[in-house]
Scaffold this motif. Structure first.
Motif, PDB file in Angstrom:
ATOM      1  N   GLU A   7       0.705  -1.263  -0.125  1.00 44.00           N
ATOM      2  CA  GLU A   7      -0.124  -0.137   0.083  1.00 44.00           C
ATOM      3  C   GLU A   7       0.878   1.181   0.114  1.00 44.00           C
ATOM      4  O   GLU A   7       0.386   2.433  -0.726  1.00 44.00           O
ATOM      5  CB  GLU A   7      -0.880  -0.071   0.884  1.00 44.00           C
ATOM      6  CG  GLU A   7      -1.986  -1.133   1.223  1.00 44.00           C
ATOM      7  CD  GLU A   7      -2.954  -1.009   2.291  1.00 44.00           C
ATOM      8  OE1 GLU A   7      -2.761  -0.315   3.422  1.00 44.00           O
ATOM      9  OE2 GLU A   7      -3.751  -1.909   2.459  1.00 44.00           O
TER      10      GLU A   7
ATOM     11  N   LYS B 234       3.622   3.094  -4.273  1.00 42.76           N
ATOM     12  CA  LYS B 234       2.786   3.428  -5.392  1.00 42.76           C
ATOM     13  C   LYS B 234       3.418   3.434  -6.594  1.00 42.76           C
ATOM     14  O   LYS B 234       4.530   3.339  -6.872  1.00 42.76           O
ATOM     15  CB  LYS B 234       2.523   5.022  -5.281  1.00 42.76           C
ATOM     16  CG  LYS B 234       1.747   5.372  -4.082  1.00 42.76           C
ATOM     17  CD  LYS B 234       1.191   6.867  -4.009  1.00 42.76           C
ATOM     18  CE  LYS B 234       0.182   7.209  -3.030  1.00 42.76           C
ATOM     19  NZ  LYS B 234       0.091   8.512  -2.616  1.00 42.76           N
TER      20      LYS B 234
ATOM     21  N   SER C 245      -2.124  -1.086  -5.033  1.00 45.46           N
ATOM     22  CA  SER C 245      -1.759   0.303  -4.188  1.00 45.46           C
ATOM     23  C   SER C 245      -2.523   1.218  -4.737  1.00 45.46           C
ATOM     24  O   SER C 245      -3.541   1.361  -4.845  1.00 45.46           O
ATOM     25  CB  SER C 245      -0.203   0.209  -4.028  1.00 45.46           C
ATOM     26  OG  SER C 245       0.511   0.478  -5.226  1.00 45.46           O
ATOM     27  N   ASP C 246      -1.461   2.282  -5.402  1.00 44.84           N
ATOM     28  CA  ASP C 246      -2.101   3.598  -5.883  1.00 44.84           C
ATOM     29  C   ASP C 246      -0.968   4.089  -6.905  1.00 44.84           C
ATOM     30  O   ASP C 246      -0.044   3.480  -7.104  1.00 44.84           O
ATOM     31  CB  ASP C 246      -2.490   4.429  -4.718  1.00 44.84           C
ATOM     32  CG  ASP C 246      -3.691   5.602  -5.397  1.00 44.84           C
ATOM     33  OD1 ASP C 246      -3.960   5.608  -6.484  1.00 44.84           O
ATOM     34  OD2 ASP C 246      -3.868   6.236  -4.438  1.00 44.84           O
TER      35      ASP C 246
ATOM     36  N   CYS D 234      -6.247   3.344 -15.279  1.00 45.59           N
ATOM     37  CA  CYS D 234      -5.591   3.152 -14.133  1.00 45.59           C
ATOM     38  C   CYS D 234      -6.739   2.390 -12.905  1.00 45.59           C
ATOM     39  O   CYS D 234      -7.514   2.923 -12.858  1.00 45.59           O
ATOM     40  CB  CYS D 234      -5.052   4.301 -13.625  1.00 45.59           C
ATOM     41  SG  CYS D 234      -3.780   5.107 -14.530  1.00 45.59           S
TER      42      CYS D 234
ATOM     43  N   ASN E  11      -6.722   1.119  -9.335  1.00 40.73           N
ATOM     44  CA  ASN E  11      -5.808   1.078  -7.972  1.00 40.73           C
ATOM     45  C   ASN E  11      -6.581   0.105  -6.912  1.00 40.73           C
ATOM     46  O   ASN E  11      -7.411  -0.733  -7.524  1.00 40.73           O
ATOM     47  CB  ASN E  11      -5.720   2.673  -7.298  1.00 40.73           C
ATOM     48  CG  ASN E  11      -7.129   3.348  -7.084  1.00 40.73           C
ATOM     49  OD1 ASN E  11      -8.206   2.467  -6.910  1.00 40.73           O
ATOM     50  ND2 ASN E  11      -7.294   4.402  -6.749  1.00 40.73           N
TER      51      ASN E  11
ATOM     52  N   GLU F 129      -8.515   0.553  -4.566  1.00 35.55           N
ATOM     53  CA  GLU F 129     -10.041   0.567  -4.312  1.00 35.55           C
ATOM     54  C   GLU F 129     -10.860   0.389  -5.524  1.00 35.55           C
ATOM     55  O   GLU F 129     -11.945  -0.382  -5.529  1.00 35.55           O
ATOM     56  CB  GLU F 129     -10.455   2.177  -3.892  1.00 35.55           C
ATOM     57  CG  GLU F 129      -9.727   2.444  -2.456  1.00 35.55           C
ATOM     58  CD  GLU F 129     -10.139   3.994  -1.931  1.00 35.55           C
ATOM     59  OE1 GLU F 129     -10.801   4.516  -2.865  1.00 35.55           O
ATOM     60  OE2 GLU F 129      -9.932   4.434  -0.917  1.00 35.55           O
TER      61      GLU F 129
END
Length: 267
Positions: free
Chosen positions: A189, A192, A220-221, A237, A239, A241
Motif C-alpha cells: 500500500e 505507489k 496500491s495507488d 488506471c 488502483n 479501491e
C-alpha cells in the motif's frame, strides 16, 4: 496292616564334662594373661626410661585407630550413597519410560500456503479484500486478474506475463470484441506506481501489443505524474479501491471506462 513308625529325634543331649578341654582352656588363658602382664611391664619400663617415645607410640596408636574408624565410616557411607544413586537412576528410568509411553504421538501436517495458489474464477468471492490480493505472489496475482476478466465474460483470456512480456501480463478480448492488454503490479500500500512504470507500459501496450484497451492494475495507488501520463495516453488506471470494487461487483470493469467512440481518438 503295619504302620511304619518314624524314629523321633531326641533333643540335643547335654554335653558331658571334658576335663582335658577345660584344663587346656585355663592354660591358654593363663598364658594370655602372662603375655599381657609382660607387655604392660615392658611398656611401663619404656615409659620410665624414655617417656617421649612412649608418648609418640601412644599418639600413633590412637591416630591409627581413629583413621581406621574414619575409613570404615567413609566406606560404609560410600556404599550407602552408591546404593541410593542406583535406586534413583532406576526410578528415573522407570519414570522416563512411563512418560514416553503416556505421551501422545503429535504430528504436524504442513498446510500449503494460500499465497502460492492462484484463485480460480469460481472462488473470487474470497478475494474481495485488497489486502488478500497483496498476499498473493506475482504469478498468483496475474492469475486472479485473468479470472476476473473471465468472470466478466471476456474471451481468449491468457496470462502471458514473464521475463520477455514487454509489459503485457494478461491479454483478453472484451465482451464487445476489443483487444485488452493488462499489466499487473502487486505492490504494497505504501509503494505507489510511478511515472516510469507507466511510461514503460505505455511504450508497448499500443504499438507492440496493439491494444484497444490498456489497463494497469495495482493493489496500491498511482503517483500524480503517473496519473497524468495515463490520462494523456489513454491508459486505464485501476488502483486498490477500484480493484476491490471490480472484484465485488460494485464498480466497473477496466474496459468499461473507454467507450467505443474514443478508440479512434486514442494515440
Amino acid at each position: 496292616m503295619t504302620i511304619p513308625i518314624r524314629p523321633v529325634r531326641h533333643q540335643e543331649r547335654e554335653r558331658r564334662f571334658d576335663l582335658r578341654t577345660t584344663a587346656l582352656f585355663f592354660v591358654l588363658l593363663a598364658i594370655i594373661l602372662c603375655l599381657l602382664g609382660w607387655l604392660a611391664r615392658l611398656a611401663a619400663g619404656v615409659a620410665e626410661r624414655r617417656p617421649l617415645w612412649a608418648g609418640v607410640l601412644v599418639v600413633l596408636c590412637v591416630a591409627s585407630a581413629m583413621t581406621l574408624r574414619s575409613r570404615w565410616r567413609r566406606f560404609s557411607a560410600a556404599r550407602v550413597a552408591g546404593r541410593a544413586a542406583r535406586a534413583l537412576e532406576e526410578a528415573a528410568e522407570k519414570a522416563s519410560d512411563s512418560l514416553h509411553l503416556a505421551a501422545p504421538d503429535l504430528t504436524v501436517t504442513p498446510v500449503p500456503a494460500e499465497a502460492d495458489r492462484p484463485a480460480p474464477c469460481d472462488e473470487l468471492a474470497e478475494y474481495v479484500e485488497v489486502t488478500e490480493y497483496t498476499e498473493l505472489n506475482p504469478d498468483g496475482f496475474e492469475e486472479a486478474i485473468a479470472d476476473l476478466c473471465a468472470r466478466d465474460d471476456c474471451r481468449d483470456v491468457q496470462v502471458v506475463g514473464g521475463a520477455n512480456d514487454l509489459g503485457a501480463d494478461v491479454i483478453a478480448v472484451t465482451p464487445d470484441g476489443r483487444r485488452m492488454v493488462v499489466q499487473c503490479k502487486r505492490y504494497a500500500e505504501d509503494n505507489k506506481v510511478g511515472s516510469q512504470d507507466m511510461q514503460r507500459f505505455g511504450g508497448t501496450c499500443f504499438t507492440v501489443h496493439e491494444a484497444d484497451v490498456a489497463a494497469l492494475v495495482t493493489t496500491s495507488d498511482f503517483t500524480a505524474p503517473a496519473l497524468a501520463y495515463a490520462q494523456a495516453t489513454g491508459i486505464v488506471c485501476v488502483n486498490g479501491e477500484d480493484l476491490r470494487a471490480w472484484c465485488d461487483g460494485t464498480g466497473p470493469s477496466p474496459w468499461a471506462d473507454i467507450p467505443l467512440r474514443e478508440q479512434e481518438t486514442r494515440p
